[in-house]
Design an enzyme around this catalytic site. Sequence first.
Site, PDB file in Angstrom:
ATOM      1  N   THR A  47     -44.149  -7.362  -4.817  1.00  0.00           N
ATOM      2  CA  THR A  47     -45.176  -6.572  -4.151  1.00  0.00           C
ATOM      3  C   THR A  47     -44.518  -5.382  -3.467  1.00  0.00           C
ATOM      4  O   THR A  47     -43.446  -5.512  -2.864  1.00  0.00           O
ATOM      5  CB  THR A  47     -46.036  -7.420  -3.186  1.00  0.00           C
ATOM      6  OG1 THR A  47     -47.044  -6.571  -2.634  1.00  0.00           O
ATOM      7  CG2 THR A  47     -45.233  -8.053  -2.068  1.00  0.00           C
ATOM      8  N   GLU A  48     -45.150  -4.207  -3.608  1.00  0.00           N
ATOM      9  CA  GLU A  48     -44.509  -2.940  -3.232  1.00  0.00           C
ATOM     10  C   GLU A  48     -44.058  -2.899  -1.776  1.00  0.00           C
ATOM     11  O   GLU A  48     -43.138  -2.177  -1.422  1.00  0.00           O
ATOM     12  CB  GLU A  48     -45.470  -1.757  -3.440  1.00  0.00           C
ATOM     13  CG  GLU A  48     -45.904  -1.515  -4.847  1.00  0.00           C
ATOM     14  CD  GLU A  48     -47.227  -2.186  -5.132  1.00  0.00           C
ATOM     15  OE1 GLU A  48     -47.290  -3.433  -5.057  1.00  0.00           O
ATOM     16  OE2 GLU A  48     -48.197  -1.480  -5.432  1.00  0.00           O
TER      17      GLU A  48
END
Lengths: 222, 244
Positions: A47-48
């Site tokens: 996840t960024e």
Amino acid sequence: MTKLTSTQIAWRAAQDIDDGAYVNLGIGFPEMVAKFQPPGRQAIFHTENGILGFGEAPAPGLEDWDLINAGKKAVTLKPGTAFFHHADSFAMVRGGHLDVAILGAYEVAENGDLANWSTGPKGVPAVGGAMDLVHGAKRVAVITEHVTKDGKPKLVQKCALPLTGVGCVTRVYTSLAVVDIQDGHFVLREKLAGLSFDELQSLTGATLHLDGDVADLIVPEL
Amino acid sequence: MDKTLPDLAAAVAGIEDGMTVMIGGFGGSGAPIELIHALIDRHIATGHPTNLTVVNNNAGNGHVGLAALIEQGIVAKLICSFPRSADPRVFTDLYLAGKIELELVPQGTLAERIRAGGAGIPAFYTPTSYGTDLARGKKIEEFEGRPYVQERWLKADYALVKADKGDRLGNLTYRMAARNFGPLMCMAAKTAIVQVSQLVEPGTIDPETVITPGIFVQGLVEVANPAQEEDLNRANAVYPEPVQ
């Protein structure tokens, strides 16, 4: 012929993710793909905002708001989770380290162009990590309805909406078919059994090419 | 050497009109709520600072933290990637009224611009945004047969960051995904001010686990049990609290 539900499209996309693959799922609809990993396979989700290898959502009341995904939803730790800052996170994205990114779309063009961040100049523009994610993952796939709510094709010759990336998408999973993008063409791989090629073509905004057999798109009731 | 500051008011006292201020956090995680509220308090008490350029991933949520800072009219320009949230009305209304400027930057480009600012690299090339509206007017160059967009560094006068443990030399650890932009913003600001949940003696943090080395930090203030933006919003909190 009944088109696939969003859940079924997500299930189909999940079948192509290998064991051990590093995967980023776009915010919203693509997040569902994580639920349908085939038995015996374990992908590692990125996840960024800076987590690799996170687990599913916690029970209500057990959220830790320092432990969230890019959609700002609470997630959980798993054995092997790693945290990192934002520049490292996007080095994973742009540096070609992710195996797969699965994203939503407003439009996908036959040359692989993707439009998924803006519906035009009105309102407040917001891009987030969409333009980064389309570059660097070894495979960029899209999951989407085959047509818009008004019945207009989402697979088109040329995107009319503002682009997220140029020539970046390699496979599209829709509510009717699985379509690859190869050498500037849509190539039909799978379609629902009750749907004729001509019907599918009429719902598609660019020519569907054939390259060998077209398999039936078979998805369980979910 | 002791970089600790006496209180939150002292921590934000040096921020002047027109400065660029980086504020850590991704949504609520890592948002330095108490530092932001101290800046609001100073503005209400003195009329300063005003006309700030703020760098953050988002544009605030509800009526606390960054949203409250924007609501005070202190922010002239926001540099961010995603000015949307569960409740983005404060920013949205000002933006649509033309009262706040927005520079929209792809998230990975934003992170790398900040890192470059802190690392002394004035420009770099990225594939991100090539062929899109956000690359308009930017220099394009080919490397190994592929086109890339030139992006410039991003630096700031101040950074306001939340960390977990910190010692008086400025060495920091972070808590889970609250790390996000913190280490980058500490690097890119002339003066990085950090609120830590726990102030510890030098030597307490294992050197192997230091995430931000003290050289990037100019001031620390301890805020035990810091507020979480998400909890405040679930309680419909507003800052400053309305007078009854």
